[in-house]
Structure formats: C-alpha cells, structure tokens
Design an enzyme around this catalytic site. Structure first.
Site, PDB file in Angstrom:
ATOM      1  N   ASP A 153     -79.755 -31.944  36.065  1.00 46.43           N
ATOM      2  CA  ASP A 153     -78.615 -32.868  36.016  1.00 46.43           C
ATOM      3  C   ASP A 153     -78.910 -34.055  36.923  1.00 46.43           C
ATOM      4  OD1 ASP A 153     -77.577 -30.809  34.559  1.00 46.43           O
ATOM      5  OD2 ASP A 153     -75.880 -30.400  35.875  1.00 46.43           O
ATOM      6  N   ASP A 176     -67.231 -28.463  24.780  1.00 47.59           N
ATOM      7  CA  ASP A 176     -66.818 -28.008  26.102  1.00 47.59           C
ATOM      8  C   ASP A 176     -65.411 -27.435  25.984  1.00 47.59           C
ATOM      9  OD1 ASP A 176     -69.197 -29.103  26.919  1.00 47.59           O
ATOM     10  OD2 ASP A 176     -68.305 -30.959  27.650  1.00 47.59           O
TER      11      ASP A 176
END
Length: 237
Positions: free
Chosen positions: A8, A129
C-alpha cells in the site's frame, strides 16, 4: 489458492492503515519498490499494489508504480483512485497486469464491459468493499443500497475477470475473518474471488483454502510479523 502480499503506497512510502483511515499509519517503510521486490524474492507469484493517495483523492504515485513494474517480474494487480477509463488504460499500458476498479464500476457498470472487451476479462477486476453487508465506495466513505452478491453477479455478466472482496468490518483490525460473506460469494458467482481483510494467522489461510477461495491478499499480518510469507505460501496451491 494464491497468496498475494499487499504493498500500500501513501506519500511515496509503503504503509499499513487501520480500516483505510488517513492518519492511522502503523507501518511506514521508505521504498515501496524494494518492498515489492523483497516479497517477490521470498516467493510471491503475484503482487497487490494499492495507491492510497489515489483512493483518498489526493493524487497518484504513478512513478513508484512504474518502478515496481521495472524491478519485479511477478504479475501486478493495482487499485486505488482509478476514476476514468483513461486512468485504467494508462495503467494497463504501462505494464500493470490487472486493474482493480471500485467506485467507478459501481457508478457506471458499463465501463467494465468496455474495458474487458478491449483488454480481456482477466485484466479487469472489480473491487467490492463490504460494510454491514452493503457495498461501500469512495474510499469506504459512502454506502450503497446493494449487497456484495448483487454487485458480484452484475459484474460477472459485464465481463469482470475476478472480484476483490474486502470485508471492511474486519480490515486492518487483526481480529480474524468472517467466513459467511465469502461463502455466499463463492456460491453465487463462478469467476475467481480474491479475498482481503482481517487475516491474522495461518489458520485463517487454511480455512479460506478449504472453502475454495482463489486468491488471498495479506497486508497487516505480514508487516506486523503475525504471519511469515514462507508460512503463508504453504497454503498456496
């Protein structure tokens, strides 16, 4: 099942956030490309890159993405802030193997049909998500009125080659996983499911492998030393 380490990127560094919230950085490493290369050297067959600056609407880390592509040989899947067809095309054309599209796909599902027709289904992944069994968008800030299963069926029809499922309720908390939503997805679509969120131990990996998950993204647990990649790869088939 394939194990995919996460890298990330935020402000040019490799980070781990709690539930995607800015300011909750718990791991900060200076050179994301070197991190990606190290995961590959340790046996990763695929890499999961997230441009958090893109996902949070504050810019892109394109030069770092290019550096990761240059320094590694493993296929790369990348998500975060892909807001237009041209964004997706640019990433595919610089060497990203699979683009992960979230908010843009929810807003305009036809985009998935367009991209999969041009580049092939296997290069297009839709990110779903889930929070309280509803799909959330815009960096987990806005909720839709549809469940992950409803969207997964839609995007399978549209030509998505895979679904990245993240359970926001457990993501980054290191409390373990909730199997029921994943089982439901596996029972309702035939395209590969990539699971992410809340993995804390190799026991979680065993369970995911046993129920038929195709790919698992691991982030926090690797960076905090709860799981070694070597141990995780024992569950790779």
């Amino acid at each position: 099942m394939i194990i995919i380490p996460a890298v990330d990127i935020k402000n040019g560094k490799c980070v781990q956030l709690v539930q995607g919230e800015p300011g909750t950085e718990q791991v900060v490493i200076e050179n994301p490309a070197e991190v990606a290369k190290q995961w590959e050297q340790k046996g990763a067959k695929k890499l999961h890159i997230v441009d958090l600056d893109g996902a949070l609407g504050s810019g892109r880390n394109l030069s770092i993405v290019k550096e990761i592509i240059e320094k590694t040989k493993s296929p790369i899947q990348l998500g975060g802030g892909i807001r237009s067809v041209s964004d997706a095309k640019k990433l595919l054309e610089i060497g990203v193997n699979t683009v992960i599209i979230g908010t843009m796909a929810i807003k305009n599902p036809e985009i998935i049909k367009e991209l999969s027709s041009e580049y092939g289904c296997e290069r297009i992944c839709v990110s779903l998500d889930s929070k309280n069994n509803k799909v959330v968008t815009h960096g987990w800030k806005e909720s839709t009125d549809k469940t992950p299963i409803e969207y997964a069926k839609l995007f399978e029809k549209m030509g998505a080659g895979s679904i990245l499922f993240t359970n926001v309720d457990v993501e980054g908390l290191l409390n373990g996983i909730n199997l029921e939503p994943i089982k439901e997805l596996l029972n309702n679509v035939s395209i590969p499911i990539i699971y992410s969120g809340g993995i804390t131990s190799v026991d979680d990996l065993k369970v995911l492998s046993d129920i038929g998950v195709d790919y698992v993204v691991i982030g926090s647990a690797l960076y905090k030393g709860l799981i070694t990649l070597e141990d995780a790869l024992k569950y790779q088939k």
